[in-house]
Design an enzyme around this catalytic site. Structure first.
Site, PDB file in Angstrom:
ATOM      1  N   SER A   1      -6.683  -1.828   1.425  1.00 57.56           N
ATOM      2  CA  SER A   1      -6.761  -1.310   0.058  1.00 57.56           C
ATOM      3  C   SER A   1      -7.280  -2.334  -0.949  1.00 57.56           C
ATOM      4  O   SER A   1      -7.010  -2.234  -2.143  1.00 57.56           O
ATOM      5  CB  SER A   1      -5.392  -0.782  -0.409  1.00 57.56           C
ATOM      6  OG  SER A   1      -5.033   0.361   0.336  1.00 57.56           O
TER       7      SER A   1
ATOM      8  N   SER B   1      -9.860   9.960   5.842  1.00 61.02           N
ATOM      9  CA  SER B   1     -11.336  10.077   5.819  1.00 61.02           C
ATOM     10  C   SER B   1     -11.812  11.527   5.920  1.00 61.02           C
ATOM     11  O   SER B   1     -12.915  11.781   6.408  1.00 61.02           O
ATOM     12  CB  SER B   1     -11.959   9.247   6.944  1.00 61.02           C
ATOM     13  OG  SER B   1     -11.783   7.872   6.713  1.00 61.02           O
TER      14      SER B   1
ATOM     15  N   GLU C   1       0.821  -1.207   0.000  1.00 60.49           N
ATOM     16  CA  GLU C   1       0.000   0.000   0.000  1.00 60.49           C
ATOM     17  C   GLU C   1       0.860   1.264   0.000  1.00 60.49           C
ATOM     18  O   GLU C   1       0.381   2.358   0.314  1.00 60.49           O
ATOM     19  CB  GLU C   1      -0.929  -0.011   1.222  1.00 60.49           C
ATOM     20  CG  GLU C   1      -1.910  -1.172   1.241  1.00 60.49           C
ATOM     21  CD  GLU C   1      -2.777  -1.174   2.476  1.00 60.49           C
ATOM     22  OE1 GLU C   1      -3.705  -0.339   2.550  1.00 60.49           O
ATOM     23  OE2 GLU C   1      -2.550  -2.015   3.365  1.00 60.49           O
TER      24      GLU C   1
END
Length: 391
Positions: free
Chosen positions: A196, A346, A16
């Protein structure tokens, strides 16, 4: 007022890796520069640490590995009171002072407690979860078992060790299909310690179950197998550690295939409407429905309540994203997984919350809480003298 030196750590030895780079570039672009001096700290996939002004630009990463010649190599010494990063190319062991470390990792050797342990050894102030919640959040199976014990509903699951699969795939298949709740195909297979949507797969029969396990073991030593909910809805909630634990607005990610893939999360071409071109903007560019109005209000409230409870039970800090699955055939909500360092932090959920929280202020709150935790840790007694050795 003197600015605090904020080292943003990102990259790392994880599949990731590039998603971490995107998250870091996003947050460094909106950090409150009136309060903080940004120090980008890139950990290459080799595990070497680099600093330099060029790390602030995406063009640097497109020219890897040649561009590393433009950066300076540093290291974090796990020594209490080191107060920063040590330049490795200096004969005098010069120190780059750091007041706070902001973690922007995804995946192994960053989100899983490894870096957190080094920072604890150095008595450094850092954002996000500590060692234990980071490690628990990364291990999907152990996390589910802990939250199940706390009364949070989870789907049945089987944990498969790669060593067992190497001995006998047939025996492993029998073990999976004998697990209560997993007797019927299709089944969902994914790495136990990854995110992910990398390494995931849907097993529709015994042949594809074998293939899914083999693929998952390319990325992780353990696979987690769960029921494949046919009438599935996914809802996510972000949770923030502030003076009290706060939940964001709910999102419902939109998948074209039924299962969110890496490509849908990060490589979807939106015609430039969201990203200003075809460049990935991480999780912020995923198609989603924010605060879905047609979702059962009771399920909405349950997701918010369980998200905050999960955050507290695991001992999380900073900001996390908790993902749930809804079986729409019976309106049953299940905890799916937690992202203790969520993609794009987020921020897209907080700017839509009520009241809205802009990205810069979200980062400010995460940093302030990190500083408060450090004050508490430094006040703990760490020595009891040397009495036993002299008895």
């Amino acid at each position: 007022m003197k600015k605090k030196k904020l080292a943003v750590l990102f990259g790392g030895r994880s599949v990731e890796h590039e998603i971490s780079v995107i998250t870091a570039l996003q947050l460094m672009n909106v950090i409150d520069v009136t309060q903080y001096e940004i120090i980008p700290v890139y950990i290459a996939q080799t595990g070497r640490w680099y600093v330099g002004d060029n790390l602030l630009f995406k063009s640097f990463y497109r020219r890897l590995p040649n561009s590393l010649k433009e950066a300076q190599e540093v290291a974090l010494l796990p020594v209490a009171g080191s107060k920063g990063l040590t330049y490795l190319n200096s004969r005098r062991n010069d120190i780059l002072p750091v007041d706070i470390y902001f973690l922007a990792f995804h995946g192994t050797f960053g989100e899983d407690g490894c870096i957190q342990g080094m920072l604890e050894m150095a008595d450094a102030t850092y954002t996000g979860c500590g060692v234990l919640p980071a490690a628990l959040g990364m291990n999907k199976y152990q996390c589910k078992m802990m939250l199940k014990a706390a009364g949070i509903p989870v789907l049945p699951a089987a944990l498969v060790d790669r060593r067992d699969a190497q001995k006998s795939l047939e025996a492993v298949r029998e073990q999976i299909l004998a697990t209560p709740g997993l007797e019927q195909l299709p089944l969902f297979v994914k790495p136990c310690n990854l995110g992910s949507s990398i390494g995931i797969g849907v097993a529709k029969d015994e042949r594809t179950l074998n293939a899914c396990l083999v693929n998952t073991f390319r990325y992780d030593s353990h696979a987690i197998v769960e029921p494949c909910v046919k009438d599935i809805l996914e809802v996510n909630v972000s949770v923030l550690e502030d003076d009290e634990i706060t939940a964001s607005v709910i999102e419902m990610p939109v998948s074209l295939s039924g299962v969110l893939t890496f490509e849908e999360k990060y490589l979807r071409d939106d015609g430039g409407k969201k990203t200003g071109g075809n460049e990935s903007q991480g999780m912020a560019s995923l198609s989603r429905i924010i605060d879905p109005q047609d979702l059962n209000p009771e399920l909405k409230q349950a997701a918010l309540d369980y998200a905050k409870k999960a955050f507290k039970v695991l001992g999380c800090a900073g900001v996390s994203r908790i993902d749930f699955i809804i079986d729409a055939s019976c309106d049953q909500l299940y905890f799916n997984e937690i992202n203790t360092l969520p993609g794009s932090l987020s921020f897209y959920l907080w700017v839509k919350s009520n009241p809205p929280l802009v990205y810069t202020e979200l980062l400010n709150r995460i940093i302030r809480q990190a500083e408060k935790r450090q004050v508490t840790k430094l006040a703990l007694k760490r020595q009891e003298g040397m009495r036993a050795l002299f008895k």
